[in-house]
Design a protein around this motif. Structure first.
Motif, short mmCIF file in Angstrom:
data_model
loop_
_atom_site.label_atom_id
_atom_site.label_comp_id
_atom_site.label_asym_id
_atom_site.label_seq_id
_atom_site.Cartn_x
_atom_site.Cartn_y
_atom_site.Cartn_z
N THR A 21 -10.56 74.34 -11.77
CA THR A 21 -10.65 75.74 -11.32
C THR A 21 -11.38 76.58 -12.37
O THR A 21 -12.31 77.33 -12.05
CB THR A 21 -9.22 76.29 -11.13
OG1 THR A 21 -8.52 75.44 -10.20
CG2 THR A 21 -9.23 77.72 -10.64
N GLU A 66 -3.60 55.94 -14.33
CA GLU A 66 -3.84 55.51 -15.72
C GLU A 66 -5.29 55.85 -16.10
O GLU A 66 -6.09 56.23 -15.25
CB GLU A 66 -3.66 53.98 -15.83
CG GLU A 66 -2.29 53.48 -15.41
CD GLU A 66 -1.17 53.83 -16.40
OE1 GLU A 66 -1.47 54.37 -17.48
OE2 GLU A 66 -0.01 53.57 -16.05
N ALA A 68 -9.12 55.19 -17.23
CA ALA A 68 -10.21 54.22 -17.13
C ALA A 68 -10.63 53.80 -18.55
O ALA A 68 -10.39 54.52 -19.51
CB ALA A 68 -11.39 54.86 -16.41
N ARG A 97 -9.34 62.50 -23.27
CA ARG A 97 -7.92 62.37 -22.97
C ARG A 97 -7.12 61.96 -24.19
O ARG A 97 -5.91 62.12 -24.21
CB ARG A 97 -7.68 61.30 -21.88
CG ARG A 97 -8.57 61.41 -20.67
CD ARG A 97 -8.39 62.70 -19.97
NE ARG A 97 -7.41 62.70 -18.92
CZ ARG A 97 -7.53 63.40 -17.79
NH1 ARG A 97 -8.61 64.12 -17.56
NH2 ARG A 97 -6.58 63.39 -16.91
N ARG A 132 -1.14 70.88 -4.00
CA ARG A 132 -2.48 70.40 -3.70
C ARG A 132 -2.44 69.09 -2.91
O ARG A 132 -3.27 68.87 -2.04
CB ARG A 132 -3.29 70.22 -4.99
CG ARG A 132 -4.77 70.03 -4.71
CD ARG A 132 -5.58 69.76 -5.95
NE ARG A 132 -5.17 68.52 -6.56
CZ ARG A 132 -5.53 68.14 -7.78
NH1 ARG A 132 -6.30 68.93 -8.50
NH2 ARG A 132 -5.12 67.00 -8.27
N1 UP5 Z 1 -4.30 76.24 -9.60
C1 UP5 Z 1 -5.18 76.14 -10.62
N2 UP5 Z 1 -4.98 77.11 -11.51
C2 UP5 Z 1 -3.93 77.84 -11.05
C3 UP5 Z 1 -3.23 78.98 -11.54
N3 UP5 Z 1 -3.57 79.58 -12.69
N4 UP5 Z 1 -2.18 79.44 -10.82
C4 UP5 Z 1 -1.82 78.84 -9.66
N5 UP5 Z 1 -2.45 77.78 -9.14
C5 UP5 Z 1 -3.50 77.28 -9.83
O1 UP5 Z 1 -5.72 72.94 -10.24
C6 UP5 Z 1 -4.67 72.22 -9.65
C7 UP5 Z 1 -4.12 73.01 -8.48
O2 UP5 Z 1 -3.52 74.19 -8.95
C8 UP5 Z 1 -5.19 73.45 -7.50
O3 UP5 Z 1 -4.66 73.40 -6.21
C9 UP5 Z 1 -5.50 74.89 -7.93
O4 UP5 Z 1 -5.94 75.66 -6.86
C10 UP5 Z 1 -4.17 75.33 -8.47
P1 UP5 Z 1 -7.03 72.18 -10.75
O5 UP5 Z 1 -8.01 73.21 -11.17
O6 UP5 Z 1 -7.42 71.18 -9.76
O7 UP5 Z 1 -6.38 71.49 -12.05
P2 UP5 Z 1 -6.90 70.27 -12.89
O8 UP5 Z 1 -6.42 70.50 -14.28
O9 UP5 Z 1 -8.34 70.09 -12.66
O10 UP5 Z 1 -6.03 69.12 -12.21
P3 UP5 Z 1 -6.43 67.62 -11.93
O11 UP5 Z 1 -5.41 67.10 -11.00
O12 UP5 Z 1 -7.84 67.51 -11.54
O13 UP5 Z 1 -6.18 67.03 -13.37
P4 UP5 Z 1 -6.22 65.54 -13.82
O14 UP5 Z 1 -6.31 65.63 -15.28
O15 UP5 Z 1 -5.10 64.75 -13.27
O16 UP5 Z 1 -7.50 64.98 -13.09
P5 UP5 Z 1 -8.94 64.52 -13.59
O17 UP5 Z 1 -9.82 64.59 -12.42
O18 UP5 Z 1 -9.34 65.19 -14.81
O19 UP5 Z 1 -8.65 62.99 -13.93
C11 UP5 Z 1 -8.21 62.14 -12.91
C12 UP5 Z 1 -8.12 60.73 -13.39
O20 UP5 Z 1 -9.40 60.26 -13.78
C13 UP5 Z 1 -7.22 60.46 -14.59
O21 UP5 Z 1 -5.85 60.36 -14.22
C14 UP5 Z 1 -7.78 59.12 -15.04
O22 UP5 Z 1 -7.35 58.08 -14.21
C15 UP5 Z 1 -9.28 59.32 -14.83
N6 UP5 Z 1 -9.96 59.80 -16.06
C16 UP5 Z 1 -10.14 58.88 -17.07
O23 UP5 Z 1 -9.76 57.72 -16.95
N7 UP5 Z 1 -10.78 59.29 -18.20
C17 UP5 Z 1 -11.22 60.57 -18.38
O24 UP5 Z 1 -11.78 60.86 -19.43
C18 UP5 Z 1 -11.02 61.49 -17.34
C19 UP5 Z 1 -10.38 61.08 -16.20
#
Ligand code: UP5
Ligand code: MG
Length: 195
Positions: A21, A66, A68, A97, A132
């Motif tokens: 976001t 988990e 990657a 991470r 979400r």
């Molecule tokens: N929302 C956002 N801000 C809000 C606020 N201030 N007040 C109220 N609501 C709010 O937000 C999440 C939800 O909350 C949304 O519905 C939003 O509208 C609301 P979002 O902005 O999507 O939060 P975010 O931090 O991006 O959450 P996300 O679920 O994407 O975080 P993750 O860290 O789990 O996901 P990411 O995509 O970064 O990683 C996913 C996976 O990829 C990891 O688990 C891992 O398997 C892999 N990965 C790696 O292996 N290595 C890496 O380096 C990166 C990822």
């Protein structure tokens, strides 16, 4: 004369802390390129999971919540960044991470100009992800994977934040508040630190 390298901002925080976001808002306000590492990996995994053994394994890892493999992740980031033709800044969502990834990024890409840590209570993280999960169908928004993501985050966050603190690169913001309040603080931080 050669152009200065783009400014690099890393946004870190727990799952649901609002990284995606806030990154989109930063990209829009400052005209920076947006790189979501989670999105990069998810796209690649959906594309390749049926035809490629390595990616089918990674798909399983990510769907379970988990991390990657580090080298694959860095390679994907490098490839993505190299495709960006010209930018005054790049904002990277959800990376690194852990300390290992931070070191590897500095070694292979660059030292970031700013790291923003979106600090959010566990309760809030859970609430937002559960909400979400009802609206969207992200493969890792199932209860088991959400738990894994929260646990992994808790395990890695303190050393990671400390690492960037010691380098004087990190700003921690209260991300329990609403989107606009958080973004106000982020833009003050970016204005102060990068311009
Ligand atoms: N929302 C956002 N801000 C809000 C606020 N201030 N007040 C109220 N609501 C709010 O937000 C999440 C939800 O909350 C949304 O519905 C939003 O509208 C609301 P979002 O902005 O999507 O939060 P975010 O931090 O991006 O959450 P996300 O679920 O994407 O975080 P993750 O860290 O789990 O996901 P990411 O995509 O970064 O990683 C996913 C996976 O990829 C990891 O688990 C891992 O398997 C892999 N990965 C790696 O292996 N290595 C890496 O380096 C990166 C990822
Ligand atoms: Mg996200």
């Amino acid at each position: 004369p050669s152009r200065p390298r783009p400014k690099v901002i890393l946004i870190i925080g727990g799952p649901g802390s609002g990284k995606g976001t806030q990154c989109l808002k930063i990209a829009e306000r400052y005209g920076f390129e947006y790189v979501s590492v989670g999105e990069l990996l998810r796209k690649k995994m959906i594309h390749n999971a049926t035809s490629n053994r390595k990616w089918s394994l990674i798909a399983r890892i990510i769907t379970n919540g988990e991390l990657a493999p580090q080298e694959t992740t860095i390679t994907e980031i490098k490839q993505k960044i190299m495709k960006i033709p010209e930018a005054s800044g790049i904002v990277i969502d959800g990376f690194p991470r852990d300390v290992g990834q931070a070191l590897s990024f500095e070694d292979q890409v660059c030292t970031p100009d700013l790291v923003v840590f979106l600090a959010c209570s566990n309760q809030r993280l859970k609430e937002r992800l559960e909400k979400r999960a009802e609206q969207q169908g992200r493969p890792d928004d199932n209860p088991k994977a959400i738990d894994r993501r929260l646990t992994n985050f808790k395990q890695n966050a303190i050393p990671l934040v400390k690492y960037f603190q010691e380098k004087g690169l990190i700003v921690t913001l209260d991300a329990d508040r609403d989107e606009e309040e958080v973004f106000y603080d982020i833009s003050m931080t970016v204005d102060n630190k990068l311009f």
